[in-house]
Design a protein around this motif. Structure first.
Motif, mmCIF file in Angstrom:
data_model
loop_
_atom_site.group_PDB
_atom_site.id
_atom_site.type_symbol
_atom_site.label_atom_id
_atom_site.label_comp_id
_atom_site.label_asym_id
_atom_site.label_seq_id
_atom_site.Cartn_x
_atom_site.Cartn_y
_atom_site.Cartn_z
ATOM 1 N N UNK A 617 17.479 61.858 5.365
ATOM 2 C CA UNK A 617 18.569 61.878 4.378
ATOM 3 C C UNK A 617 18.838 60.472 3.847
ATOM 4 N N UNK A 618 18.832 59.498 4.763
ATOM 5 C CA UNK A 618 19.068 58.116 4.334
ATOM 6 C C UNK A 618 17.976 57.665 3.370
ATOM 7 N N UNK A 619 16.727 58.066 3.674
ATOM 8 C CA UNK A 619 15.621 57.641 2.804
ATOM 9 C C UNK A 619 15.713 58.295 1.423
ATOM 10 N N UNK A 620 16.427 59.428 1.347
ATOM 11 C CA UNK A 620 16.616 60.100 0.055
ATOM 12 C C UNK A 620 17.845 59.580 -0.679
ATOM 13 N N UNK A 621 18.489 58.590 -0.100
ATOM 14 C CA UNK A 621 19.660 58.018 -0.761
ATOM 15 C C UNK A 621 20.940 58.790 -0.529
ATOM 16 N N UNK A 622 20.977 59.598 0.524
ATOM 17 C CA UNK A 622 22.187 60.376 0.790
ATOM 18 C C UNK A 622 23.371 59.450 1.049
ATOM 19 N N UNK A 623 24.536 59.897 0.610
ATOM 20 C CA UNK A 623 25.786 59.224 0.973
ATOM 21 C C UNK A 623 26.347 60.002 2.160
ATOM 22 N N UNK A 624 26.759 59.266 3.204
ATOM 23 C CA UNK A 624 27.216 59.932 4.432
ATOM 24 C C UNK A 624 28.735 59.926 4.528
ATOM 25 N N UNK A 625 29.261 60.923 5.215
ATOM 26 C CA UNK A 625 30.688 60.908 5.547
ATOM 27 C C UNK A 625 30.836 61.078 7.059
ATOM 28 N N UNK A 626 31.950 60.555 7.565
ATOM 29 C CA UNK A 626 32.224 60.679 8.995
ATOM 30 C C UNK A 626 32.910 62.006 9.248
ATOM 31 N N UNK A 627 32.370 62.781 10.160
ATOM 32 C CA UNK A 627 33.020 64.021 10.604
ATOM 33 C C UNK A 627 33.096 63.924 12.115
ATOM 34 N N UNK A 628 34.271 63.571 12.618
ATOM 35 C CA UNK A 628 34.366 63.245 14.031
ATOM 36 C C UNK A 628 33.454 62.055 14.295
ATOM 37 N N UNK A 629 32.636 62.146 15.336
ATOM 38 C CA UNK A 629 31.686 61.067 15.621
ATOM 39 C C UNK A 629 30.427 61.181 14.785
ATOM 40 N N UNK A 630 30.269 62.312 14.083
ATOM 41 C CA UNK A 630 29.026 62.555 13.363
ATOM 42 C C UNK A 630 28.982 61.818 12.034
ATOM 43 N N UNK A 631 27.795 61.410 11.672
ATOM 44 C CA UNK A 631 27.516 60.988 10.299
ATOM 45 C C UNK A 631 26.850 62.197 9.637
ATOM 46 N N UNK A 660 18.578 73.138 0.863
ATOM 47 C CA UNK A 660 18.465 72.855 2.294
ATOM 48 C C UNK A 660 19.664 72.023 2.727
ATOM 49 N N UNK A 661 20.232 72.400 3.849
ATOM 50 C CA UNK A 661 21.438 71.738 4.332
ATOM 51 C C UNK A 661 21.334 71.579 5.849
ATOM 52 N N UNK A 662 21.672 70.377 6.321
ATOM 53 C CA UNK A 662 21.616 70.126 7.761
ATOM 54 C C UNK A 662 22.913 70.592 8.414
ATOM 55 N N UNK A 663 22.847 71.689 9.149
ATOM 56 C CA UNK A 663 24.041 72.250 9.803
ATOM 57 C C UNK A 663 24.027 71.978 11.299
ATOM 58 N N UNK A 664 23.268 70.960 11.707
ATOM 59 C CA UNK A 664 23.087 70.703 13.152
ATOM 60 C C UNK A 664 24.374 70.359 13.874
ATOM 61 N N UNK A 665 25.353 69.842 13.136
ATOM 62 C CA UNK A 665 26.559 69.361 13.827
ATOM 63 C C UNK A 665 27.450 70.508 14.292
ATOM 64 N N UNK A 666 27.248 71.703 13.768
ATOM 65 C CA UNK A 666 28.036 72.841 14.246
ATOM 66 C C UNK A 666 27.897 72.950 15.757
ATOM 67 N N UNK A 667 29.034 73.227 16.422
ATOM 68 C CA UNK A 667 28.967 73.377 17.861
ATOM 69 C C UNK A 667 28.187 74.639 18.225
ATOM 70 N N UNK A 668 27.419 74.561 19.321
ATOM 71 C CA UNK A 668 26.655 75.716 19.757
ATOM 72 C C UNK A 668 26.822 75.877 21.270
ATOM 73 N N UNK A 756 24.880 73.751 23.818
ATOM 74 C CA UNK A 756 23.517 73.536 23.319
ATOM 75 C C UNK A 756 23.550 72.891 21.931
ATOM 76 N N UNK A 757 24.681 72.278 21.610
ATOM 77 C CA UNK A 757 24.846 71.656 20.280
ATOM 78 C C UNK A 757 23.702 70.694 19.984
ATOM 79 N N UNK A 758 23.378 69.848 20.954
ATOM 80 C CA UNK A 758 22.392 68.809 20.673
ATOM 81 C C UNK A 758 20.966 69.255 20.978
#
Lengths: 997, 98
Positions: A617-631, A660-668, A756-758
């Motif tokens: 995402x960074x290499x694609x120029x994404x702008x990040x936001x903080x969500x809790x500890x997550x970028x 395509x969307x990265x939904x990895x931060x959702x708790x599992x 199993x979030x991570x």
């Protein structure tokens, strides 16, 4: 070349090792081992600062940490400008640069000193009484002016370039204070073999032995004995000896905070050394050996530079080889000042006179002073000090009044007696007791496993102190598990002893007088101020303290508290113990923020969590936001796009093609076990027993009170295995909530919970082409609508790695969420991205995710709900199992308030002007013309520009909202009222056909 | 920082490893749906909040992750004892002679 007041042959410093320094841009020469104070005094400089309120000239009062006057700014470079450094503590190094504080234009001529003349205006409670009206003037006029005039130094204006270390330590015996008592206790404890830590605030150990010329232990000078004992302790493996280390706080269960000044005394600390080190020590037993602090005499102009504590003058002479004057007066109410007079006299300094408040004292010190030919005046008082920038005389009168005479002096040494340092004992929650005979508070009832020894325990005399301390050290070690020691108790051959003295105002400064007899030097509190506080109705010593600010400066009233208390008690006509002592609080001396913070700053302040696709995402120029500890990737701007343009493009592309969307931060959380379904039934409102394997359901979790706690899609992987998803921010608390119920309320259920979030990276592929993007990469899963309908989950492989493939949608489009082991997340993402490129899909971030879900009226827990929203309020009643007899929250849902009419309900809002985007949090009213404060009936929870709708959309909680469909309401904003219409929550594809589109 | 004995790990660990979880010995009614409003209020909202000895729950969240019970004096912050979840409220406290 020696400075003018350095006495050749006196003191313990090597006079050959010089160090140059500047004070207010003037150069001076000191010697290694000096403090800034001793080096200034050696050069005859007594005037070192201006007082806080009256801008009175001030000199050095003490030779230690209790110093209230000699506060300076130490400047190393642009970023290192430490204010309020006590010159009596700061060790000299070659090149040291110091500035005086709180004066303009210069220390000798300070315009602010007009406050001193106008002082009747500035008496106790002045600020409270004067700056009350008009109210607005406080913020804009009074406070800034007062702050500018009453500053204590200047804060550095750059980030602190130094670093600060932090250590935890454990020991059986912690000894606080390295004077005769502390050393004796440490020796006794160390000999038993237990772990011992000995800490002292000074650069060198010895405490009062630094000035007590009469002390002899084990046939040596007391100070020499101390150095030998320290060398012995340092050589022992079980002992840690910490100098320049202040115990600043005593906390529960013998947890003591120490701060070690590692490099403030060095010329070139370099960057390898920390500036300070915080020690957090857990001790089996604590021996408190913090000594006592000498009090000043409270008489008119007792703050003139050159007026100082007798023990300080002795320290400057006996340790630093500095005479504090050439013609010195002494004013005392006990014996200890005699020793100062005797030492100075023997060193060749003229003692103009000793003025002793007592009528007919007798003893060896008095005899010796008399034998040296010193003039002694009993029953007399110094009623005033003359001079301004430096004391020039003392006016002496019989203590009960009568004719006086003025004696020229260039310094006055004073001693009103000694105050045991019970600060740390008191912080340990021990209760002090007042000894009426000796007029001092000493440790009474203990609350922790500690013991006070020596002067801080009210023990007088070196012999008694060493006896007590050695026995206490041995006992503490034994109680903490030590063996019997083999060492010998140090033998005291000679020592000094004194205890009595006086408390409160001296003659000439008593009731009815208005002279400036200072009680608290640092906060400019006089005896008169304390009496005035009582006259104005303050009865509690805590009130007197706050009204006068006595003892509230950074010195925490080390010299002033007992005098202030005695004056208040006298005025109240009550005995001292009935008036009581103010509370001692940590820190004992000021502690830098740096040492508390340690390494936890900047990037190390808080952990940062990154998903597997972060680098992509960074290499694609994404702008990040903080969500809790997550970028999290917020949006992916292309060349020339701002956020608005990027989000609009992403939103349209997802609905038209796919995204395509990265939904990895959702708790599992994986819920596994024979009773897994039963457990799910209890934790979620929905029914689970009948959910088929391979199917998913949107679940709602409530608290017991019936309010929505979390939500998420749950897939059943097997009869005994559920893959539960939670909100990103809710993951830890949902896990805790589940564990709590499983462990304590439903322990009969055979279930295992695993976060199993991570473990799983989650790639959401959404949009009409989503299946086409994924299918070429998938093995072993039939993705046809018949075999894998909306809300189902399959296990198989993607790109050759295991996947849990969910068909689900947070966009309202046909959608999938590809779970793969996190280590493969980036590779699978790139493969999916390559497929997506063939169709013209986009990567999208959290902002687009928010807009797309709002277009469909999907809620976000925590944004559209706030902990007071029920499933019914949110329009989610369908998700509550009507036939269920139990789940967490089932009873809460039937509480009268939760079933009452008129509750706030989640609805859609459309602005009348489609171009206007509402502000989230904006309030909603029925009548915009009603008087302020208006009655608000709800607020906007989500609001976006929807490019897909070609207008703004919003969700809102509105009282009785679902009965107001089509109604016009108003959102009053600072620049005009916005008209809105209540609508349903779904703005796109109301029938939900696109889920299979 | 307090030292707390985890009855499962059987050792004292620093407070940083634990999280308080409110008053102990408040059992969720088995037929909670049938509770009256008053009884539900007592169960869910009303807490003793004593000055002195409190029976409370803690979780060794950064350790074994178990919930357990503790007896603590709210005035001195001293832990009188800790015991496992599900064990009855101790009839007699150690050191409580008076």
């Amino acid at each position: 070349m020696n400075a003018m007041f350095r006495i050749s042959g006196a003191g313990r410093l090597s006079q050959a090792k010089t160090a140059s320094f500047t004070f207010d841009d003037k150069s001076y020469i000191g010697i290694e081992g000096d403090t800034l104070a001793s080096a200034l005094l050696a050069n005859g400089v007594h005037l070192v600062g201006r007082s806080f309120k009256y801008h009175r000239p001030r000199g050095v009062l003490s030779a230690g940490a209790e110093e209230p006057n000699a506060l300076v700014q130490i400047v190393r470079d642009d970023a290192r400008k430490t204010p309020n450094v006590r010159a009596t503590v700061q060790e000299l190094y070659d090149g040291l640069t110091a500035h005086s504080q709180n004066r303009w234009p210069s220390l000798a001529f300070d315009v602010g000193a007009v406050n001193d003349v106008a002082s009747p205006l500035f008496s106790a409670g002045f600020y409270y009484k004067t700056f009350m009206w008009p109210k607005s003037a406080w913020k804009n006029l009074y406070e800034p002016k007062i702050r500018a005039a009453a500053g204590l130094g200047v804060s550095p204006d750059q980030p602190d370039p130094d670093h600060y270390a932090s250590r935890y330590a454990h020991c059986e015996v912690l000894v606080l204070g390295g004077g005769a008592a502390g050393i004796a206790a440490a020796l006794a404890a160390a000999e038993t073999g237990v772990r011992v830590i000995l800490a002292d605030e000074q650069a060198e150990f010895g405490g009062s032995l630094r000035f007590e010329s009469g002390a002899r232990i084990d046939d040596q000078d007391g100070y020499a004995w101390a150095q030998g004992a320290i060398a012995k302790l340092k050589a022992m493996d079980n002992v840690r000896v910490l100098s320049r280390t202040t115990a600043f706080g005593y906390y529960a269960q013998n947890f003591v905070g120490l701060v070690e000044r590692v490099s403030d005394h060095l010329k070139n600390p370099g960057h390898d050394l920390a500036r300070e080190r915080l020690w957090q020590v857990r001790a089996g037993r604590v021996v408190i050996a913090t000594g006592a602090i000498e009090r000043h005499m409270v008489f008119a102009n007792n703050d003139r530079p050159g007026v100082m504590l007798a023990s300080a003058a002795r320290t400057y002479l006996n340790h630093f080889g500095v005479a504090v004057g050439r013609n010195v007066g002494v004013y005392t109410a006990n014996d200890s000042a005699y020793a100062a007079a005797i030492d100075l006299k023997k060193a060749g300094v003229n003692i103009a006179a000793i003025v002793d408040l007592r009528d007919n004292p007798a003893g060896p010190a008095i005899d010796e002073a008399r034998a040296l030919g010193i003039e002694i005046n009993f029953g007399r008082a110094v009623v005033s000090a003359g001079g301004k920038l430096r004391v020039s005389s003392m006016t002496v009168q019989p203590k009960n009044g009568g004719g006086g005479r003025t004696i020229p002096v260039d310094a006055i040494l004073m001693s009103a007696g000694w105050t045991p340092s019970v600060h740390l004992f008191s912080q340990s929650r021990g209760k002090v007791a007042f000894n009426d005979e000796t007029k001092r508070f000493v440790p009474g009832t203990y609350a922790q496993d500690c013991v006070s020894v020596g002067a801080c325990n009210g023990t007088d005399g070196l012999d008694a102190t060493v006896d007590e301390a050695y026995a206490a050290g041995a006992k503490a070690a034994k109680e903490a598990g030590g063996k019997a020691g083999k060492g010998a108790k140090p033998k005291v051959d000679a020592g000094e002893s004194w205890s009595r003295g006086m408390l409160g105002a001296a003659p000439g400064a008593g009731p009815g007088t208005t002279v400036k007899a200072f009680v608290d030097f640092q906060n400019d509190v006089t005896a008169k101020d304390i009496r005035q506080a009582v006259h104005e109705g303050m009865r509690s010593i805590e009130h007197v303290k706050r009204f006068t600010t006595n003892g509230m400066a950074t010195d925490q009233g080390k010299t002033s508290n007992m005098h202030g208390l005695a004056i208040a008690a006298d005025e109240l006509g009550k005995p001292i113990p009935q008036v009581g002592l103010t509370t001692f609080r940590a820190p004992y001396t000021p502690v830098t923020f740096g040492s508390i913070v340690g390494h936890a700053r900047g990037a190390l302040f808080d952990p940062t969590r990154r998903t597997a696709t972060h680098g992509w995402a960074a290499s694609q120029g994404a702008v990040f936001e903080d969500v809790g500890h997550w970028k999290r990737a917020w949006y992916f701007p292309r060349a020339g796009e701002d956020m608005h343009a990027a989000v609009n493009r992403e939103c349209v592309t997802v609905r038209k093609v796919g995204g395509l969307f990265d939904a990895s931060t959702l708790g599992k959380i994986e819920v596994v076990g024979p009773d897994a379904a039963k457990f799910m039934e209890l934790l979620y409102t929905n029914p689970w027993e009948k959910l088929e394997t391979g199917r998913c359901r949107y679940g709602i979790m409530l608290r017991e009170d019936g309010f929505i706690y979390d939500d998420g899609v749950v897939g059943r992987l097997a009869p005994d295995r559920f893959h539960v998803t939670t909100t990103t921010g809710g993951a830890p608390r949902v896990m805790n909530h589940m564990e709590d119920y499983l462990q304590t309320e439903f322990p009969h259920l055979n279930v295992w919970l695993t976060s199993i979030t991570e473990q799983w990276a989650v790639i959401a592929v959404q949009g009409p082409k989503s299946r086409d993007i994924i299918a070429p990469l998938v093995e072993g899963i039939d993705m046809s609508d018949e075999a894998m309908p909306h809300m189902s989950v399959r296990e198989g492989k993607i790109c050759g790695v295991p996947t849990r493939l969910f068909r689900m949608s947070f966009t309202g489009e046909r959608g999938f969420e590809v779970n793969v082991p996190a280590d493969y997340g980036e590779a699978v993402w790139e493969a999916l991205w390559a497929e997506g490129q063939k169709h013209g899909a986009t990567a999208y971030g959290t902002e687009t995710m928010h807009v797309l879900r709002a277009e469909k009226g999907y809620i976000i827990v925590g944004q559209d709900t706030d902990g007071t929203v029920t499933p019914n309020d949110a329009g989610l009643d369908w998700a509550v199992g009507k036939k269920k007899t139990d789940f967490v929250g089932i009873r809460g849902l039937t509480r009268p308030d939760l079933v009452a009419k008129g509750r706030k309900q989640l609805v859609g809002l459309k602005t009348k002007d489609p171009k206007v985007v509402l502000e989230e949090g904006a309030q909603i009213v029925t009548d915009p013309k009603q008087p302020i404060p208006m009655k608000m009936i709800g607020h906007v929870t989500s609001s976006y520009w929807s490019e897909n709708c070609g207008r703004s959309i919003a969700l809102a909680l509105v009282a009785g909202g679902r009965d107001r469909m089509g109604e016009t309401l108003y959102v009053p904003m600072p620049n005009g009222t916005i008209e809105v219409e209540i609508t349903g929550m779904v703005f796109v594809d109301e029938k939900g056909e696109r889920l299979n589109g | 920082m307090l030292l707390i004995r985890c009855p499962y790990c059987e050792e004292e660990r620093p407070e940083l490893e634990f999280r308080n979880a409110g008053e102990a010995h408040i059992a969720r009614p088995t037929n909670i749906a049938a509770e009256s409003d008053d009884d539900f209020e007592k169960f869910f909202f009303i807490r003793a909040n004593p000055k002195g000895v409190i029976y409370e729950r803690w979780r060794h969240i950064h350790g074994c992750a178990r919930f357990f019970n503790a007896v603590r004096d709210t005035v001195t912050d001293k832990f009188v004892m800790t015991y496992k979840a599900g064990e009855p409220k101790p009839a007699k406290l150690p050191g409580a002679s008076k």
